[in-house]
Enzyme design. Structure first.
Site, mmCIF file in Angstrom:
data_model
loop_
_atom_site.group_PDB
_atom_site.id
_atom_site.type_symbol
_atom_site.label_atom_id
_atom_site.label_comp_id
_atom_site.label_asym_id
_atom_site.label_seq_id
_atom_site.Cartn_x
_atom_site.Cartn_y
_atom_site.Cartn_z
ATOM 1 C CG HIS A 5 8.479 86.908 70.728
ATOM 2 N ND1 HIS A 5 7.385 86.154 70.393
ATOM 3 C CD2 HIS A 5 8.974 87.400 69.564
ATOM 4 C CE1 HIS A 5 7.226 86.183 69.070
ATOM 5 N NE2 HIS A 5 8.175 86.937 68.552
ATOM 6 C CG HIS A 23 8.489 91.618 67.127
ATOM 7 N ND1 HIS A 23 7.434 91.428 66.278
ATOM 8 C CD2 HIS A 23 9.072 90.399 67.283
ATOM 9 C CE1 HIS A 23 7.368 90.146 65.935
ATOM 10 N NE2 HIS A 23 8.362 89.503 66.528
ATOM 11 C CD GLU A 24 12.456 89.596 68.550
ATOM 12 O OE1 GLU A 24 12.155 88.602 69.248
ATOM 13 O OE2 GLU A 24 12.272 89.607 67.312
ATOM 14 C CG HIS A 27 3.608 84.885 75.210
ATOM 15 N ND1 HIS A 27 3.455 84.328 73.973
ATOM 16 C CD2 HIS A 27 2.569 84.448 75.937
ATOM 17 C CE1 HIS A 27 2.350 83.580 73.964
ATOM 18 N NE2 HIS A 27 1.809 83.639 75.145
HETATM 19 ZN ZN ZN Z 1 8.585 87.414 66.553
#
Ligand code: ZN
Length: 683
Positions: A475, A471-472, A478
């Site tokens: 980010h 998940h991290e 991105h």
């Molecule tokens: Zn998040």
């Protein structure tokens, strides 16, 4: 100039932060210099004769504010991962000054006028988007306010920053202060590595032969899931769910967040009124993808109605299991639910998280994660050197065709003085620098709170930890793979809050793909990869209690939205929490439960009237991932072509255009709820 100024590492913004040299004493003198520079830059560009030209403004103002932002970013980062009383004091002393500057900048009438005066025809597409965001933010930042209203607006911002920081300190202190020493015998059922870690912790405190329990997640969670003693679980549950509240007992009572929360809500309400909105929720959604608070509330209620029958079934299953398999009758206690759930999961799918964990050693998982990123996004990742704040921190660089794309710090283990949870933060963004004309590459922080390895073995991650890590990194990708050259819309900058979780939640899907997973497992003792049979059981268990989990998220999101849309800030907020629970929850927690008091996302983390973003973006991420499911090869390996398109339309596009446009460019249509419901077994 004093020595503190000439050799101040916070003033060296030529490359990466000098994390190994930054000391609390450096904070105040560095902020003196940087705030003065930024102030001078602001005065200079807002002078009547300064040209209303994008690049001229950027060369002076953006350069100065970036320097300030980077130095302050380093201080806030250390405050989060290496908190000490000295650093905290230095941070708190500087915080009001820094906040005051940003507020003044964001509400500067003269700067607003200067940006308005720029001829849009002189701007490229990226600059136009950045300028239109800037104008919108000026209005939200109070730039159109006059006289007393303007002064009051600034005072509100400053006070909000202070109160939020205090809220966050109370949460950390209330968590850190609490410890319980127990005999090892009381930990029956708890995994051995957790017991060992607790014994080692007790030993360190001079309590040999005992085990030291804390409210940190790597201890709290396994005790709640596995300890056979309901009495012990009750003690921990009570301490955990009353942290920083009026219900906290003894010493911990001094960390009560109640008054701070009321003040934050009242300040936000006042801010909204000053800006001409009926409530703070309306202000919050202006720069977001969702059109209005009402639309969000309707979205949450729609999802709740679809999830509720599944949640009721989940709860009925749990009750029946408690009765038939364990002979327990009567109402389920809140502190029995995680334990019973774990037992039911074991009975139904005949494996435990503990068994799974043995296969996920941190180095192997990381290698697997890097491999998927390298394959799918056509980059290479390799270890590099940089000054760090703790020996456990690693530093990496990402390259494509030999060219530097981005770099990141990875700080995996939980430790004292480190804020809980996991997050990505930016160190600097991609930017075609207006001063030098060179391209600045992005740098990110990736912070986790994993358990440490014990007895010389590598750290073991739960499958949830693995999902968090992915998940991290979503980010991080991105932020780091962006191809936008304009700082304020590159990477995650300028991306709508409620769309920002798309790339992160997207990455979680890979943790459920066999072709991906089999390459990132090796049993801690035997080195054997995860057996297919065990994976199939995990997959079968994936949507275990997904109805309950969905409702829990909706409960938080609806509470947050209604708190900022309908609630009178000066009144007690507990009745609203109860009302929301009566509406959507199927498990009502005990009356003493005060989870709102540590709800940092909305009281200190920027998610106010925005917690719904997780579910909102999950719809987007599930639907985006469905494109990979549709194009995978017969063995299930993701299509490189789809990866390339995803990279181009979503990751590289950053905040260059509205998120809905990026989504449609990738998917060829509007988002739909179907993929999310299907992925979570609620179709
Ligand atoms: Zn998040």
């Amino acid at each position: 100039m004093s020595a503190m100024t000439t050799h101040n590492p916070l003033l060296d913004t030529s490359d990466l932060p000098l994390f190994d040299r930054i000391a609390p004493d450096h904070v105040a003198p560095a902020m003196d210099v940087l705030l003065a520079e930024a102030d001078a830059a602001l005065s200079s560009v807002t002078a009547a004769d300064f040209p209303a030209h994008w690049m001229d403004i950027a060369k002076v103002l953006d350069i100065a504010t970036e320097r300030l932002g980077r130095a302050w970013g380093a201080v806030s980062h250390l405050n989060s991962v290496a908190d000490t009383p000295e650093l905290r004091a230095a941070y708190n002393a500087a915080l009001p000054r820094v906040t005051e500057f940003w507020t003044r900048l964001g509400s500067s009438e003269a700067l607003y006028a200067k940006y308005k005066a720029i001829d849009p025809a002189t701007l490229n597409a990226e600059q136009q988007q950045a300028r239109s965001n800037a104008l919108r933010n000026f209005v939200l930042g109070g730039a159109e306010l006059q006289g007393e209203a303007k002064t009051r607006y600034a005072a509100i911002q400053e006070r909000q920053a202070e109160v939020s920081q205090k809220f966050s300190e109370n949460t950390l202190d209330a968590t850190d202060t609490w410890a319980l020493y127990v005999d090892v015998a009381e930990l029956a059922g708890v995994p051995q590595d957790v017991v060992d870690a607790c014994c080692a912790a007790a030993d360190k405190e001079g309590q040999s032969g005992k085990a030291r329990l804390t409210l940190k997640i790597p201890t709290y969670l396994p005790v709640m899931q596995f300890a056979t003693s309901s009495t012990l679980r009750e003690k921990l549950y009570r301490a955990y769910t009353t942290r920083a509240s009026d219900q906290a007992e003894g010493e911990a009572a001094k960390y009560d967040n109640t008054a701070l929360m009321k003040e934050i809500l009242a300040l936000r309400q006042e801010e909204a009124k000053l800006l001409g909105y009926a409530n703070f929720a309306q202000v919050s959604v202006v720069p977001k993808m969702a059109e209005s608070p009402e639309k969000v509330i309707a979205f949450l209620r729609d999802l709740a109605s679809k999830a509720k029958p599944f949640a009721q079934k989940d709860l009925a299953d749990l009750r029946e299991f408690a009765q038939t398999a364990l002979g327990r009758s009567g109402e389920l206690k809140a502190w029995d639910i995680p334990y019973l759930s774990e037992k039911l999961k074991e009975a139904r799918y005949s494996f435990s998280e503990q068994e799974v964990k043995q296969y996920f050693t941190a180095p192997k998982v990381l290698a697997g994660l890097f491999q998927i990123i390298e394959t799918l996004f056509e980059v290479s990742i390799r270890k590099d050197d940089a000054p760090v704040w703790h020996p456990a921190v690693e530093f990496y660089r990402i390259e494509r065709a030999g060219q530097l794309v981005g770099q990141f710090y990875l700080d995996p283990p939980a430790r004292a003085g480190k804020r809980g949870g996991a997050w990505m933060d930016d160190v600097r963004g991609r930017w075609l620098r207006p001063d030098t004309g060179t391209l600045q590459t992005p740098v990110a922080h990736l912070v986790c709170n994993f358990a440490e390895g014990v007895n010389g073995k590598p750290p073991l991650l739960t499958h949830d930890d693995v999902i968090t890590l992915f998940h991290e990194f979503g980010h991080g990708l991105h932020h780091m793979l962006t191809q936008v050259n304009e700082r304020d819309i590159s990477g995650i900058s300028g991306v709508e809050w409620d769309a920002v979780e798309l790339p992160s939640q997207f990455m979680e899907n890979f943790c459920w793909e066999w072709p991906v997973l089999r390459h990132m497992t090796a049993h801690v003792d035997t080195g054997e990869p995860l057996p297919r049979e065990l994976f199939d059981k995990m997959l079968a268990a994936k949507n275990f209690q997904s109805g309950l989990q969905t409702l829990r998220q909706i409960e938080f999101a609806l509470f947050d939205m209604r708190l900022h849309a309908e609630h009178d800030g000066s009144r007690d907020f507990l009745p609203l929490m109860d009302e929301v629970r009566r509406e959507v929850a199927v498990i009502v927690p005990p009356a003493f439960n005060r989870m709102a008091h540590t709800f940092g996302h909305i009281f200190s983390g920027g998610y106010a009237a925005g917690y719904y973003s997780y579910k909102w973006a999950e719809v987007l991420s599930a639907d985006a991932y469905a494109a990979f499911e549709e194009t995978a090869d017969p063995q299930g390996a993701p299509s490189i072509e789809t990866g390339r398109r995803y990279r181009k339309e979503i990751l590289e596009a950053g905040g260059r255009r509205p998120a809905l446009e990026s989504f449609k460019a990738f998917r060829g249509r509007e988002p739909s709820l179907d993929a999310l419901l299907r992925h979570q077994g609620m179709a």
